[in-house]
Design a protein around this motif. Structure first.
Motif, mmCIF file in Angstrom:
data_model
loop_
_atom_site.group_PDB
_atom_site.id
_atom_site.type_symbol
_atom_site.label_atom_id
_atom_site.label_comp_id
_atom_site.label_asym_id
_atom_site.label_seq_id
_atom_site.Cartn_x
_atom_site.Cartn_y
_atom_site.Cartn_z
ATOM 1 N N LYS A 210 0.812 -1.206 0.000
ATOM 2 C CA LYS A 210 0.000 0.000 0.000
ATOM 3 C C LYS A 210 0.856 1.272 0.000
ATOM 4 O O LYS A 210 0.347 2.366 -0.262
ATOM 5 C CB LYS A 210 -0.935 0.007 1.215
ATOM 6 N N GLU A 211 2.112 1.115 0.347
ATOM 7 C CA GLU A 211 3.024 2.264 0.352
ATOM 8 C C GLU A 211 3.163 2.835 -1.054
ATOM 9 O O GLU A 211 3.290 2.094 -2.028
ATOM 10 C CB GLU A 211 4.390 1.845 0.874
ATOM 11 N N LEU A 212 3.138 4.183 -1.162
ATOM 12 C CA LEU A 212 3.323 4.834 -2.459
ATOM 13 C C LEU A 212 4.810 4.847 -2.792
ATOM 14 O O LEU A 212 5.549 5.765 -2.408
ATOM 15 C CB LEU A 212 2.755 6.254 -2.425
ATOM 16 N N PHE A 213 5.231 3.832 -3.514
ATOM 17 C CA PHE A 213 6.657 3.660 -3.787
ATOM 18 C C PHE A 213 6.826 2.889 -5.083
ATOM 19 O O PHE A 213 6.059 1.979 -5.388
ATOM 20 C CB PHE A 213 7.318 2.882 -2.649
ATOM 21 N N PHE A 214 7.829 3.290 -5.873
ATOM 22 C CA PHE A 214 8.284 2.507 -7.007
ATOM 23 C C PHE A 214 9.806 2.418 -6.953
ATOM 24 O O PHE A 214 10.485 3.397 -6.619
ATOM 25 C CB PHE A 214 7.883 3.151 -8.338
ATOM 26 N N PRO A 215 10.364 1.275 -7.282
ATOM 27 C CA PRO A 215 11.819 1.164 -7.359
ATOM 28 C C PRO A 215 12.348 1.932 -8.568
ATOM 29 O O PRO A 215 11.566 2.322 -9.447
ATOM 30 C CB PRO A 215 12.043 -0.344 -7.527
ATOM 31 N N PRO A 216 13.643 2.173 -8.642
ATOM 32 C CA PRO A 216 14.220 2.845 -9.811
ATOM 33 C C PRO A 216 13.919 2.064 -11.086
ATOM 34 O O PRO A 216 13.904 0.823 -11.080
ATOM 35 C CB PRO A 216 15.725 2.848 -9.505
ATOM 36 N N VAL A 217 13.690 2.766 -12.178
ATOM 37 C CA VAL A 217 13.341 2.095 -13.434
ATOM 38 C C VAL A 217 14.469 1.198 -13.938
ATOM 39 O O VAL A 217 14.234 0.268 -14.716
ATOM 40 C CB VAL A 217 12.940 3.112 -14.512
ATOM 41 N N SER A 218 15.674 1.458 -13.497
ATOM 42 C CA SER A 218 16.803 0.618 -13.898
ATOM 43 C C SER A 218 16.661 -0.811 -13.385
ATOM 44 O O SER A 218 17.360 -1.719 -13.860
ATOM 45 C CB SER A 218 18.116 1.225 -13.397
ATOM 46 N N GLU A 219 15.755 -1.019 -12.426
ATOM 47 C CA GLU A 219 15.534 -2.347 -11.877
ATOM 48 C C GLU A 219 14.564 -3.185 -12.717
ATOM 49 O O GLU A 219 14.322 -4.357 -12.414
ATOM 50 C CB GLU A 219 14.985 -2.231 -10.451
ATOM 51 N N ALA A 220 13.995 -2.619 -13.769
ATOM 52 C CA ALA A 220 13.062 -3.364 -14.622
ATOM 53 C C ALA A 220 13.789 -4.516 -15.302
ATOM 54 O O ALA A 220 14.984 -4.438 -15.608
ATOM 55 C CB ALA A 220 12.450 -2.445 -15.667
ATOM 56 N N ASN A 221 13.056 -5.608 -15.555
ATOM 57 C CA ASN A 221 13.674 -6.747 -16.233
ATOM 58 C C ASN A 221 13.800 -6.470 -17.732
ATOM 59 O O ASN A 221 13.434 -5.391 -18.220
ATOM 60 C CB ASN A 221 12.912 -8.048 -15.950
ATOM 61 N N SER A 222 14.313 -7.431 -18.475
ATOM 62 C CA SER A 222 14.601 -7.216 -19.894
ATOM 63 C C SER A 222 13.338 -6.944 -20.715
ATOM 64 O O SER A 222 13.397 -6.329 -21.780
ATOM 65 C CB SER A 222 15.341 -8.421 -20.464
ATOM 66 N N ASP A 223 12.175 -7.382 -20.222
ATOM 67 C CA ASP A 223 10.913 -7.110 -20.906
ATOM 68 C C ASP A 223 10.364 -5.722 -20.576
ATOM 69 O O ASP A 223 9.452 -5.243 -21.244
ATOM 70 C CB ASP A 223 9.865 -8.156 -20.523
#
Length: 211
Positions: free
Chosen positions: A6-19
């Motif tokens: 529920k926390e308003l948080f996103f990790p850095p976009v660099s953490e996205a997988n290859s897709d």
């Protein structure tokens, strides 16, 4: 890949997988959606799935001065067979985007929950639409999220030939008047490429988004 709470948080976009998938879960609240778009992230999932959050690399964008309008398209525009309005019937536009059949797709990623979430954003003045009319009937349009300097396009529909292109061109002209920097088109397709869109590295996209 991150599982959101529920926390308003996103990790850095660099953490996205290859897709391009960055995170799963969370909700479609206006606060989370606005945080997502300002962070270079968007939701994309099908009915019955959890919410998937994406930040693809490369990113499909349009630099507004690179819009391509073919000679035949210019002729159509000059004939004034369509009327264009802005943000006059958002729900009808997104509902048509949900219903329209697309080549190579069995269903739609625009779920009913997505419609309600983006209609809330529209009520807040954040999500906006372009409507294309012919003989007083809605025949095409598009919608997206307006960040003030970047417009994040979400989906287009067309019931008659060239109606979605008319919407796209009208949007670009409107963005130019507002000194916008970029039109985000998310992922590659040939139709977007024919209009002048091109891919850029995610890091470059993020730099332009943050400026």
């Amino acid at each position: 890949m991150y599982f959101l709470s529920k926390e308003l948080f996103f990790p850095p976009v660099s953490e996205a997988n290859s897709d391009g998938i960055l995170a799963i879960g969370g909700d479609l609240s206006p606060e989370r959606l606005l945080l997502a778009y300002n962070s270079g992230i968007f939701p994309w999932f099908e009915q019955g799935e959890p919410i998937f959050w994406w930040s693809p690399n490369p990113r499909m964008v349009l630099f507004l001065d690179e819009l391509v309008i073919s000679k035949s398209m210019r002729n159509i525009l000059n004939r004034n067979i369509f009327t264009v309005t802005f943000n006059q019937n958002f729900r009808e536009v997104i509902s048509n985007c949900q219903k329209i059949k697309r080549d190579g797709q069995n269903g739609t990623w625009i779920t009913n929950d997505m419609i309600e979430a983006y209609c809330k954003l529209n009520e807040l003045g954040i999500a906006k639409s372009v409507e294309v009319w012919q003989n007083e009937k809605l025949v095409g349009g598009l919608y997206g999220v307006d960040l003030g300097h970047v417009f994040c396009g979400e989906s287009m529909f067309s019931k008659v030939s060239n109606a979605s292109k008319v919407a796209f061109i009208a949007l670009v002209n409107q963005l130019k008047k507002g000194n916008y920097k970029l039109l985000d088109c998310q992922v590659y397709n040939e139709h977007l490429e024919s209009l002048g869109c091109r891919e850029m590295e995610r890091t470059d996209f993020m730099e332009r988004l943050k400026k």
